[in-house]
Design an enzyme around this catalytic site. Sequence first.
Site, PDB file in Angstrom:
ATOM      1  N   ASP A  91      64.689 -47.063  49.028  1.00 36.68           N
ATOM      2  CA  ASP A  91      65.476 -45.998  48.394  1.00 36.68           C
ATOM      3  C   ASP A  91      65.758 -44.838  49.345  1.00 36.68           C
ATOM      4  O   ASP A  91      66.248 -43.797  48.935  1.00 36.68           O
ATOM      5  CB  ASP A  91      64.761 -45.480  47.146  1.00 36.68           C
ATOM      6  CG  ASP A  91      63.437 -44.801  47.494  1.00 36.68           C
ATOM      7  OD1 ASP A  91      63.143 -44.604  48.705  1.00 36.68           O
ATOM      8  OD2 ASP A  91      62.685 -44.451  46.567  1.00 36.68           O
ATOM      9  N   GLY A 169      15.411 -14.280  95.953  1.00 33.20           N
ATOM     10  CA  GLY A 169      14.974 -15.036  97.125  1.00 33.20           C
ATOM     11  C   GLY A 169      14.475 -16.444  96.840  1.00 33.20           C
ATOM     12  O   GLY A 169      13.781 -17.038  97.661  1.00 33.20           O
ATOM     13  N   ASP A 171      14.467 -20.264  97.067  1.00 30.43           N
ATOM     14  CA  ASP A 171      14.943 -20.964  98.264  1.00 30.43           C
ATOM     15  C   ASP A 171      14.732 -22.474  98.172  1.00 30.43           C
ATOM     16  O   ASP A 171      14.154 -22.984  97.204  1.00 30.43           O
ATOM     17  CB  ASP A 171      14.309 -20.375  99.525  1.00 30.43           C
ATOM     18  CG  ASP A 171      12.783 -20.385  99.462  1.00 30.43           C
ATOM     19  OD1 ASP A 171      12.222 -21.250  98.748  1.00 30.43           O
ATOM     20  OD2 ASP A 171      12.146 -19.542 100.113  1.00 30.43           O
ATOM     21  N   ASP A 329      34.187 -26.477  91.193  1.00 25.45           N
ATOM     22  CA  ASP A 329      34.344 -25.222  90.471  1.00 25.45           C
ATOM     23  C   ASP A 329      35.815 -25.038  90.090  1.00 25.45           C
ATOM     24  O   ASP A 329      36.703 -25.392  90.852  1.00 25.45           O
ATOM     25  CB  ASP A 329      33.898 -24.077  91.401  1.00 25.45           C
ATOM     26  CG  ASP A 329      33.776 -22.751  90.678  1.00 25.45           C
ATOM     27  OD1 ASP A 329      33.125 -22.711  89.621  1.00 25.45           O
ATOM     28  OD2 ASP A 329      34.342 -21.750  91.169  1.00 25.45           O
ATOM     29  N   GLU A 358      34.801 -28.961  86.650  1.00 29.21           N
ATOM     30  CA  GLU A 358      34.530 -27.930  85.658  1.00 29.21           C
ATOM     31  C   GLU A 358      35.792 -27.689  84.833  1.00 29.21           C
ATOM     32  O   GLU A 358      36.749 -27.093  85.309  1.00 29.21           O
ATOM     33  CB  GLU A 358      34.109 -26.615  86.325  1.00 29.21           C
ATOM     34  CG  GLU A 358      33.609 -25.609  85.305  1.00 29.21           C
ATOM     35  CD  GLU A 358      33.807 -24.143  85.689  1.00 29.21           C
ATOM     36  OE1 GLU A 358      33.320 -23.274  84.957  1.00 29.21           O
ATOM     37  OE2 GLU A 358      34.471 -23.867  86.701  1.00 29.21           O
ATOM     38  N   ASP A 500      25.382 -13.618  82.020  1.00 25.15           N
ATOM     39  CA  ASP A 500      25.106 -13.032  83.326  1.00 25.15           C
ATOM     40  C   ASP A 500      24.795 -11.549  83.201  1.00 25.15           C
ATOM     41  O   ASP A 500      25.589 -10.824  82.643  1.00 25.15           O
ATOM     42  CB  ASP A 500      26.350 -13.233  84.213  1.00 25.15           C
ATOM     43  CG  ASP A 500      26.203 -12.554  85.566  1.00 25.15           C
ATOM     44  OD1 ASP A 500      25.084 -12.550  86.094  1.00 25.15           O
ATOM     45  OD2 ASP A 500      27.213 -12.052  86.078  1.00 25.15           O
TER      46      ASP A 500
HETATM   47  C1  ARE Z   1      30.604 -11.767  87.272  1.00 26.14           C
HETATM   48  C2  ARE Z   1      30.201 -11.394  85.861  1.00 26.14           C
HETATM   49  C3  ARE Z   1      31.402 -11.038  85.018  1.00 26.14           C
HETATM   50  C4  ARE Z   1      32.219  -9.977  85.722  1.00 26.14           C
HETATM   51  C5  ARE Z   1      32.587 -10.460  87.129  1.00 26.14           C
HETATM   52  C6  ARE Z   1      33.339  -9.410  87.932  1.00 26.14           C
HETATM   53  O1  ARE Z   1      29.521 -12.487  85.262  1.00 26.14           O
HETATM   54  O2  ARE Z   1      30.948 -10.565  83.762  1.00 26.14           O
HETATM   55  O3  ARE Z   1      33.408  -9.749  85.002  1.00 26.14           O
HETATM   56  O4  ARE Z   1      31.399 -10.786  87.844  1.00 26.14           O
HETATM   57  O5  ARE Z   1      32.518  -8.399  88.305  1.00 26.14           O
HETATM   58  C7  ARE Z   1      31.099 -16.471  89.481  1.00 26.14           C
HETATM   59  C8  ARE Z   1      29.812 -15.909  88.934  1.00 26.14           C
HETATM   60  C9  ARE Z   1      30.099 -14.943  87.811  1.00 26.14           C
HETATM   61  C10 ARE Z   1      31.012 -13.846  88.327  1.00 26.14           C
HETATM   62  C11 ARE Z   1      32.278 -14.477  88.849  1.00 26.14           C
HETATM   63  C12 ARE Z   1      33.174 -13.441  89.486  1.00 26.14           C
HETATM   64  O6  ARE Z   1      28.990 -16.950  88.483  1.00 26.14           O
HETATM   65  O7  ARE Z   1      28.886 -14.375  87.369  1.00 26.14           O
HETATM   66  O8  ARE Z   1      31.325 -12.981  87.239  1.00 26.14           O
HETATM   67  O9  ARE Z   1      31.944 -15.430  89.871  1.00 26.14           O
HETATM   68  O10 ARE Z   1      32.493 -12.798  90.493  1.00 26.14           O
HETATM   69  C13 ARE Z   1      36.329 -19.478  82.997  1.00 26.14           C
HETATM   70  C14 ARE Z   1      36.779 -20.404  84.127  1.00 26.14           C
HETATM   71  C15 ARE Z   1      35.598 -21.090  84.736  1.00 26.14           C
HETATM   72  C16 ARE Z   1      34.557 -20.089  85.218  1.00 26.14           C
HETATM   73  C17 ARE Z   1      34.165 -19.231  84.034  1.00 26.14           C
HETATM   74  C18 ARE Z   1      33.181 -18.156  84.433  1.00 26.14           C
HETATM   75  O11 ARE Z   1      37.702 -21.346  83.601  1.00 26.14           O
HETATM   76  O12 ARE Z   1      36.050 -21.845  85.819  1.00 26.14           O
HETATM   77  O13 ARE Z   1      35.316 -18.603  83.458  1.00 26.14           O
HETATM   78  N1  ARE Z   1      33.375 -20.749  85.819  1.00 26.14           N
HETATM   79  C19 ARE Z   1      33.191 -20.904  87.282  1.00 26.14           C
HETATM   80  C20 ARE Z   1      31.712 -20.823  87.643  1.00 26.14           C
HETATM   81  C21 ARE Z   1      31.278 -19.393  87.542  1.00 26.14           C
HETATM   82  C22 ARE Z   1      31.922 -18.631  88.683  1.00 26.14           C
HETATM   83  C23 ARE Z   1      33.353 -18.934  88.807  1.00 26.14           C
HETATM   84  C24 ARE Z   1      33.945 -19.956  88.096  1.00 26.14           C
HETATM   85  C25 ARE Z   1      34.105 -18.263  89.867  1.00 26.14           C
HETATM   86  O14 ARE Z   1      30.960 -21.697  86.885  1.00 26.14           O
HETATM   87  O15 ARE Z   1      29.896 -19.230  87.575  1.00 26.14           O
HETATM   88  O16 ARE Z   1      31.747 -17.206  88.467  1.00 26.14           O
HETATM   89  O17 ARE Z   1      33.823 -18.976  91.056  1.00 26.14           O
HETATM   90  C26 ARE Z   1      36.520 -20.162  77.812  1.00 26.14           C
HETATM   91  C27 ARE Z   1      37.615 -20.736  78.703  1.00 26.14           C
HETATM   92  C28 ARE Z   1      37.126 -21.044  80.093  1.00 26.14           C
HETATM   93  C29 ARE Z   1      36.310 -19.902  80.639  1.00 26.14           C
HETATM   94  C30 ARE Z   1      35.142 -19.655  79.712  1.00 26.14           C
HETATM   95  C31 ARE Z   1      34.201 -18.564  80.200  1.00 26.14           C
HETATM   96  O18 ARE Z   1      35.869 -21.101  77.063  1.00 26.14           O
HETATM   97  O19 ARE Z   1      38.134 -21.904  78.146  1.00 26.14           O
HETATM   98  O20 ARE Z   1      38.239 -21.294  80.930  1.00 26.14           O
HETATM   99  O21 ARE Z   1      35.829 -20.252  81.926  1.00 26.14           O
HETATM  100  O22 ARE Z   1      35.616 -19.295  78.434  1.00 26.14           O
HETATM  101  O23 ARE Z   1      34.884 -17.381  80.405  1.00 26.14           O
END
Ligand code: ARE
Length: 613
Positions: A91, A169, A171, A329, A358, A500
């Site tokens: 239909d 520190g 290591d 990363d 990641e 953090d």
């Molecule tokens: C630090 C502080 C922050 C501050 C920043 C600037 O934690 O609060 O704003 O300094 O002063 C590394 C360090 C972090 C550091 C950052 C910058 O571990 O401590 O921040 O460098 O210096 C997204 C990304 C994902 C990322 C996360 C954190 O997609 O790739 O954010 N993860 C990796 C690592 C981190 C690392 C970096 C990247 C940089 O594992 O450890 O940070 O190399 C949602 C979204 C995601 C998002 C998530 C978290 O679910 O879908 O995309 O991930 O939230 O925000």
Amino acid sequence: PIYNSRDSRYKTPYGAVPSGTQVRFTLRPGRVEGFSRATLSARFESRGDQIESLPMLWSGLELDRDLFQGSLDTGDYVGLVWYSFLLERLDGGRQELGPYQLTVYQAEEVPSWFGEGMTYQIFPDRFLRSRVPDPAGMVGGRWVHQDWEELPEWRPDQRGEIRNRDFFGGDLLGVMEKLDYLKGLGVETLYFNPIFEASENHRYGTADYDKIDPMLGSNQDFSRLCDEAHRRGMRVMLDGVFNHTGYVSRYFNGDGFYPDVGASQSWDSPYRPWFNFIQWPKKYESWWGIYSLPAVNESCPSYRDFIFAGENSVVRRWLRAGADGWRLDVADELPDDFVAGIHQAARAEKPDALVIGEVWEDGSTKVAYGVRRKHILGGHCDGLMNYPLRNAILAFFRGGGGEHFVSAMETIRENYPPSAFYSAMNSLGTHDTPRILTLLGAGGEYRDQSRDWRAHFRLSPKQRRRGKDLLRAAALLLFCFPGSPTVYYGDEAGMEGFEDPFNRQTYPWGREDRELVDWFRALGALRRDHPALRRGDIRYVAGQGPLLAFTRSAAGETILCACNAGDGPAAMELGFPRELTPLLGRAHVDPGEEGPTLTIPPLSGAAFLVHEG
Ligand code: ARE
């Protein structure tokens, strides 16, 4: 007993398929609907959205349902196919279903070691120090906590940022001291957060890819650590941070610490083309606008050569030095061909090297910079960090219902190639999330978000008791699930803390929560000793409200995992007559004619060996 919410339409084979597969679609509308015609339409996304339409043939009746069937040949296509159905009545009435996702991947051999065994994630500065380091002469204006048990520096500076310049520190020698402890826990892979020289304590802004950070040890120490790990049957995975370098680095050299002529120092620097300057030298692209992490230009040939393409590339050299794989990363922000290059280089160096990406979302549908990503379509990432699983576990243990867990995880299983599903890095928490114990114990209600409050927050004894019960159950679920159960250092010892730096506190050696350590050790042994858990398939047997249960089967062995997230006991009928031997956890088994009934105490989980026949 198989959980299937989609019995009115299905495809075979189930889930993602290697390219070249014929996929057979079946529709089962009720007879009363009176549909006389069905058409399948498939949109091949990475073929410029090309659409193929094909009639589905009426192939008979199944009780009160019409059966329509059609097959789609995926040929040499790799990518996502979005398929939908059009049902029509005589239909002129019509109904559309879909679109639904079909993942078509490039078949490849993926080494199974990663997904089968337990992984332990180490944030190197905070695990164990073999001595109190002297930061003199080291990059980055570091200072060292003399007291291991202190809180990390959490007060923001004038910019309102946490600068992450305080070190404890920890290591490599410290890790080496604990290899036997880790082995005893059942650990098969050690995943290290970055260990190359860098100015911040998390070391995500790499300063020198050629060098282990001197506070962690020497390059030789690294190789020694790998040897020692290998001798114990463990592998080592490194964090590959290739999307950005440090502002403080040999390459960018923003503060002139290095003798190299960095990109920000001379226009003629060999490193200058590595970076995207908006206005040289002060304005440049950086990761998420964070000036200390200048973003690199991944299409720059000399950078690609340096990272993966050259004989002596970073990726290859560190595998040669002893590593067994890389965790990439921000994999989702790297171009696909860059990821593919890393994958290829890793395999060329070590045939069973692994690349884990990641990605926080469902990696099959992830879009970055407007482009659908190829992460798990073969030849890119072998597996991904499984944040969807973490979210599902957290939601379930916070009362979200077993239905949601099953549907979220069946979606992932259906969308991912089996090798990616089985090679996922499954964590309850990482250095980027609050500690799992804190989340489970506090129940997700934080009135006060200030850092000051977070620094001083501890679970009350009552919250901690509840948190520990839930953590035990959540960890059991994790260790029974396909993919590598990954423990963030100290979760097994009862560490607490928000993001953090509170989730990166020092390991509480001598103050561990013994009950939890024992539980994790038992889980590690369970995972290690049972092929069903290492590589078995998964079938859900329950997923309602506070109840979640599934079996894993392989090599003639079946294990049942059952969890109760509720505050009262939960009963579950197995529905098939089998004998159960408890392996771990407590549950009451009442053998019945039709099959046993399990009663699982509140906030707990248990695993059983299921005897066939
Ligand atoms: C630090 C502080 C922050 C501050 C920043 C600037 O934690 O609060 O704003 O300094 O002063 C590394 C360090 C972090 C550091 C950052 C910058 O571990 O401590 O921040 O460098 O210096 C997204 C990304 C994902 C990322 C996360 C954190 O997609 O790739 O954010 N993860 C990796 C690592 C981190 C690392 C970096 C990247 C940089 O594992 O450890 O940070 O190399 C949602 C979204 C995601 C998002 C998530 C978290 O679910 O879908 O995309 O991930 O939230 O925000």
